[in-house]
Structure formats: structure tokens, C-alpha cells
Design a protein around this motif. Structure first.
Motif, PDB file in Angstrom:
ATOM      1  N   ILE A   1     -20.090 -43.271   1.710  1.00 39.66           N
ATOM      2  CA  ILE A   1     -20.325 -44.580   1.409  1.00 39.66           C
ATOM      3  C   ILE A   1     -21.813 -45.484   1.206  1.00 39.66           C
ATOM      4  CG2 ILE A   1     -20.026 -46.897   2.566  1.00 39.66           C
ATOM      5  CD1 ILE A   1     -17.231 -45.689   3.487  1.00 39.66           C
ATOM      6  N   SER A   2     -22.604 -44.733   2.135  1.00 39.86           N
ATOM      7  CA  SER A   2     -24.120 -45.025   1.986  1.00 39.86           C
ATOM      8  C   SER A   2     -24.857 -44.708   0.690  1.00 39.86           C
ATOM      9  CB  SER A   2     -24.899 -44.634   3.356  1.00 39.86           C
ATOM     10  OG  SER A   2     -24.925 -43.083   3.089  1.00 39.86           O
ATOM     11  N   SER A   3     -24.264 -43.376   0.361  1.00 40.33           N
ATOM     12  CA  SER A   3     -24.815 -43.137  -1.064  1.00 40.33           C
ATOM     13  C   SER A   3     -24.251 -43.741  -2.008  1.00 40.33           C
ATOM     14  CB  SER A   3     -24.229 -41.512  -1.247  1.00 40.33           C
ATOM     15  OG  SER A   3     -24.914 -40.787  -0.334  1.00 40.33           O
ATOM     16  N   LEU A   4     -23.321 -44.308  -2.335  1.00 42.86           N
ATOM     17  CA  LEU A   4     -22.597 -45.081  -3.368  1.00 42.86           C
ATOM     18  C   LEU A   4     -23.467 -46.506  -3.212  1.00 42.86           C
ATOM     19  CD1 LEU A   4     -18.838 -44.255  -3.163  1.00 42.86           C
ATOM     20  CD2 LEU A   4     -20.470 -43.327  -4.668  1.00 42.86           C
ATOM     21  N   VAL A   5     -23.685 -47.034  -2.072  1.00 44.15           N
ATOM     22  CA  VAL A   5     -24.258 -48.129  -1.773  1.00 44.15           C
ATOM     23  C   VAL A   5     -25.506 -48.392  -2.086  1.00 44.15           C
ATOM     24  CG1 VAL A   5     -24.947 -50.024  -0.157  1.00 44.15           C
ATOM     25  CG2 VAL A   5     -22.734 -49.175  -0.093  1.00 44.15           C
ATOM     26  N   ALA A   6     -26.375 -47.035  -2.080  1.00 44.11           N
ATOM     27  CA  ALA A   6     -27.866 -46.824  -2.361  1.00 44.11           C
ATOM     28  C   ALA A   6     -27.862 -46.738  -3.892  1.00 44.11           C
ATOM     29  CB  ALA A   6     -28.209 -45.769  -1.486  1.00 44.11           C
ATOM     30  N   MET A   7     -26.794 -46.055  -4.545  1.00 44.46           N
ATOM     31  CA  MET A   7     -26.822 -45.810  -6.036  1.00 44.46           C
ATOM     32  C   MET A   7     -26.707 -47.213  -6.510  1.00 44.46           C
ATOM     33  SD  MET A   7     -27.174 -42.883  -7.005  1.00 44.46           S
ATOM     34  CE  MET A   7     -26.574 -42.817  -8.652  1.00 44.46           C
ATOM     35  N   ASN A   8     -25.853 -48.385  -6.234  1.00 45.61           N
ATOM     36  CA  ASN A   8     -25.775 -49.398  -6.732  1.00 45.61           C
ATOM     37  C   ASN A   8     -26.826 -50.119  -6.517  1.00 45.61           C
ATOM     38  OD1 ASN A   8     -22.895 -49.184  -7.772  1.00 45.61           O
ATOM     39  ND2 ASN A   8     -22.127 -49.619  -5.960  1.00 45.61           N
ATOM     40  N   VAL A   9     -27.609 -50.329  -5.319  1.00 45.09           N
ATOM     41  CA  VAL A   9     -28.513 -50.923  -5.262  1.00 45.09           C
ATOM     42  C   VAL A   9     -29.957 -50.626  -5.986  1.00 45.09           C
ATOM     43  CG1 VAL A   9     -30.535 -51.665  -3.321  1.00 45.09           C
ATOM     44  CG2 VAL A   9     -28.249 -51.644  -3.058  1.00 45.09           C
ATOM     45  N   LEU A  10     -30.099 -49.313  -6.251  1.00 42.97           N
ATOM     46  CA  LEU A  10     -31.236 -48.677  -6.877  1.00 42.97           C
ATOM     47  C   LEU A  10     -31.089 -48.630  -8.462  1.00 42.97           C
ATOM     48  CD1 LEU A  10     -31.890 -45.557  -4.738  1.00 42.97           C
ATOM     49  CD2 LEU A  10     -33.141 -47.756  -4.924  1.00 42.97           C
ATOM     50  N   PHE A  11     -30.112 -48.520  -8.972  1.00 48.38           N
ATOM     51  CA  PHE A  11     -29.692 -48.698 -10.213  1.00 48.38           C
ATOM     52  C   PHE A  11     -28.773 -49.918 -10.761  1.00 48.38           C
ATOM     53  CE2 PHE A  11     -30.229 -44.049  -9.006  1.00 48.38           C
ATOM     54  CZ  PHE A  11     -31.217 -43.807  -9.856  1.00 48.38           C
ATOM     55  N   GLU A  12     -28.895 -50.207 -11.844  1.00 49.15           N
ATOM     56  CA  GLU A  12     -28.380 -51.363 -12.532  1.00 49.15           C
ATOM     57  C   GLU A  12     -26.873 -51.057 -12.813  1.00 49.15           C
ATOM     58  OE1 GLU A  12     -28.417 -54.383 -16.000  1.00 49.15           O
ATOM     59  OE2 GLU A  12     -30.294 -53.815 -14.992  1.00 49.15           O
ATOM     60  N   GLU A  13     -26.564 -50.083 -13.551  1.00 54.58           N
ATOM     61  CA  GLU A  13     -25.021 -49.440 -13.902  1.00 54.58           C
ATOM     62  C   GLU A  13     -25.160 -48.130 -13.610  1.00 54.58           C
ATOM     63  OE1 GLU A  13     -23.210 -51.244 -17.004  1.00 54.58           O
ATOM     64  OE2 GLU A  13     -24.069 -53.075 -16.915  1.00 54.58           O
TER      65      GLU A  13
ATOM     66  N   VAL B   1     -23.443 -37.551  -4.250  1.00 56.48           N
ATOM     67  CA  VAL B   1     -22.450 -37.291  -3.241  1.00 56.48           C
ATOM     68  C   VAL B   1     -22.516 -35.776  -3.162  1.00 56.48           C
ATOM     69  CG1 VAL B   1     -20.163 -37.332  -2.281  1.00 56.48           C
ATOM     70  CG2 VAL B   1     -21.414 -39.415  -3.232  1.00 56.48           C
ATOM     71  N   VAL B   2     -22.400 -35.034  -3.924  1.00 57.25           N
ATOM     72  CA  VAL B   2     -22.188 -33.474  -3.703  1.00 57.25           C
ATOM     73  C   VAL B   2     -23.724 -33.016  -3.176  1.00 57.25           C
ATOM     74  CG1 VAL B   2     -22.082 -31.525  -4.943  1.00 57.25           C
ATOM     75  CG2 VAL B   2     -20.500 -33.341  -5.549  1.00 57.25           C
ATOM     76  N   VAL B   3     -24.585 -33.408  -3.876  1.00 56.49           N
ATOM     77  CA  VAL B   3     -25.922 -32.927  -3.591  1.00 56.49           C
ATOM     78  C   VAL B   3     -26.190 -33.248  -1.961  1.00 56.49           C
ATOM     79  CG1 VAL B   3     -28.731 -32.874  -3.759  1.00 56.49           C
ATOM     80  CG2 VAL B   3     -26.845 -32.599  -5.639  1.00 56.49           C
ATOM     81  N   SER B   4     -26.098 -34.557  -1.605  1.00 54.49           N
ATOM     82  CA  SER B   4     -26.243 -34.924  -0.187  1.00 54.49           C
ATOM     83  C   SER B   4     -25.275 -34.366   0.557  1.00 54.49           C
ATOM     84  CB  SER B   4     -26.278 -36.482  -0.030  1.00 54.49           C
ATOM     85  OG  SER B   4     -24.977 -37.090  -0.466  1.00 54.49           O
ATOM     86  N   ASN B   5     -24.163 -34.130   0.335  1.00 52.49           N
ATOM     87  CA  ASN B   5     -23.178 -33.475   1.316  1.00 52.49           C
ATOM     88  C   ASN B   5     -23.848 -31.968   1.517  1.00 52.49           C
ATOM     89  OD1 ASN B   5     -20.846 -34.549   3.069  1.00 52.49           O
ATOM     90  ND2 ASN B   5     -20.478 -35.437   0.793  1.00 52.49           N
ATOM     91  N   LEU B   6     -24.136 -31.160   0.626  1.00 53.51           N
ATOM     92  CA  LEU B   6     -24.611 -29.741   0.703  1.00 53.51           C
ATOM     93  C   LEU B   6     -25.767 -29.735   1.371  1.00 53.51           C
ATOM     94  CD1 LEU B   6     -23.894 -28.399  -3.049  1.00 53.51           C
ATOM     95  CD2 LEU B   6     -22.546 -27.947  -0.858  1.00 53.51           C
ATOM     96  N   PHE B   7     -26.660 -30.756   1.197  1.00 56.12           N
ATOM     97  CA  PHE B   7     -28.045 -30.743   1.897  1.00 56.12           C
ATOM     98  C   PHE B   7     -27.887 -31.044   3.373  1.00 56.12           C
ATOM     99  CE2 PHE B   7     -31.951 -32.940   3.301  1.00 56.12           C
ATOM    100  CZ  PHE B   7     -32.762 -31.979   2.857  1.00 56.12           C
TER     101      PHE B   7
ATOM    102  N   TYR C   1     -23.050 -40.842  -9.424  1.00 52.02           N
ATOM    103  CA  TYR C   1     -22.382 -40.808  -8.083  1.00 52.02           C
ATOM    104  C   TYR C   1     -21.861 -39.346  -7.473  1.00 52.02           C
ATOM    105  CZ  TYR C   1     -21.404 -45.879  -8.842  1.00 52.02           C
ATOM    106  OH  TYR C   1     -22.015 -47.259  -8.920  1.00 52.02           O
ATOM    107  N   ILE C   2     -21.235 -38.771  -8.504  1.00 53.69           N
ATOM    108  CA  ILE C   2     -20.657 -37.545  -8.234  1.00 53.69           C
ATOM    109  C   ILE C   2     -21.923 -36.696  -7.767  1.00 53.69           C
ATOM    110  CG2 ILE C   2     -19.632 -35.264  -8.929  1.00 53.69           C
ATOM    111  CD1 ILE C   2     -17.863 -37.391 -10.510  1.00 53.69           C
ATOM    112  N   THR C   3     -23.147 -36.670  -8.626  1.00 54.39           N
ATOM    113  CA  THR C   3     -24.113 -35.543  -8.214  1.00 54.39           C
ATOM    114  C   THR C   3     -24.681 -35.883  -6.941  1.00 54.39           C
ATOM    115  OG1 THR C   3     -24.610 -35.139 -10.764  1.00 54.39           O
ATOM    116  CG2 THR C   3     -26.188 -34.791  -9.086  1.00 54.39           C
TER     117      THR C   3
END
Length: 124
Positions: A71-83, A93-99, A89-91
Motif C-alpha cells: 500500500i505504501s509503495s503504491l501510494v508513493a508511486m502515485n505521489v511521485l509520478f503523474e501516471e 512492489v517486487v523489489v521492495s518486498n525482496l529487499f 507498480y509491479i517492479t
């Protein structure tokens, strides 16, 4: 010696009973024994596994960590990028979960033992 704080003991992965002994035999960066938990505290002898498969309940906390991270990754993506596009999104979420997987796994076990383990702090 001063009383170890609860937050410091949780962050350091220390025993809930004495807040000095380590719950884990290896560092968080050791991927060979990532899920290993000591059976007993090396300082006070507290039992970290009161019943077989005790830490299966920590999966619920780990799941909550993963949901919060998504949820926080998706919100951050929406705030940082216009569209943002789907692949972004997928990259993310996957990278942050693995890290963060080792930390989420370890802290889910720590929090589960502190909340459910029936080990209360016994000061000196």
C-alpha cells in the motif's frame, strides 16, 4: 546498568524476559539461516519456542507487513509520478518486498514472541 528499553530490545532482537540475550543465532544479513531462532535465551535461559511450530502465527504479522509495504509503495508511486504504468507498480512492489523480506521475517517473529509468548520482562 540502566534498564534496557522495550523499543531497543525489539529493534535489537533481544529476549523479552531479560532484554539482553539474542533471539537469533545469526545476523539479519545471513541468508543461510534466515529463519533460525534460538530455542533458549543465552543470557537468562528463557524458552523462545514454548510449543512446536510456535512461530507459524508470525505469518499473520509478516502478511500485515507485506500489505502495508504494498500500500505504501503504491501510494508513493502515485505521489511521485503523474501516471505510473503497471510495470512500474509491479517492479516497485517486487523489489521492495525482496529487499525488505529478511527484516519483515525477523521482526514478525520478534513481535509475535513479544505479544503472544507469555515472557514478561524481569528486571535485575
Amino acid at each position: 546498568m540502566s534498564k534496557p528499553s522495550l523499543a531497543g530490545a525489539i529493534l535489537g532482537g533481544k529476549c523479552p524476559q531479560c532484554r539482553q540475550g539474542s533471539m537469533f543465532p545469526v545476523s539479519i544479513f545471513s541468508f543461510r539461516r534466515l529463519i533460525a531462532v534460538n530455542h533458549y535465551c543465552d543470557h537468562c535461559g528463557a524458552n523462545f519456542q514454548p510449543e512446536p511450530d510456535f512461530f507459524y502465527g508470525a505469518m499473520y504479522i509478516s502478511y500485515a507487513f507485506s500489505v502495508a509495504l504494498v500500500i505504501s509503495s503504491l501510494v508513493a508511486m502515485n505521489v511521485l509520478f503523474e501516471e505510473p504504468e503497471l510495470w512500474m507498480y509491479i517492479t516497485t512492489v517486487v523489489v521492495s518486498n525482496l529487499f525488505l523480506f529478511p527484516a519483515m521475517l525477523r521482526y514478525s517473529k520478534i513481535l509475535y514472541l513479544y505479544m503472544v509468548g507469555k515472557l514478561k520482562y524481569k528486571g535485575d
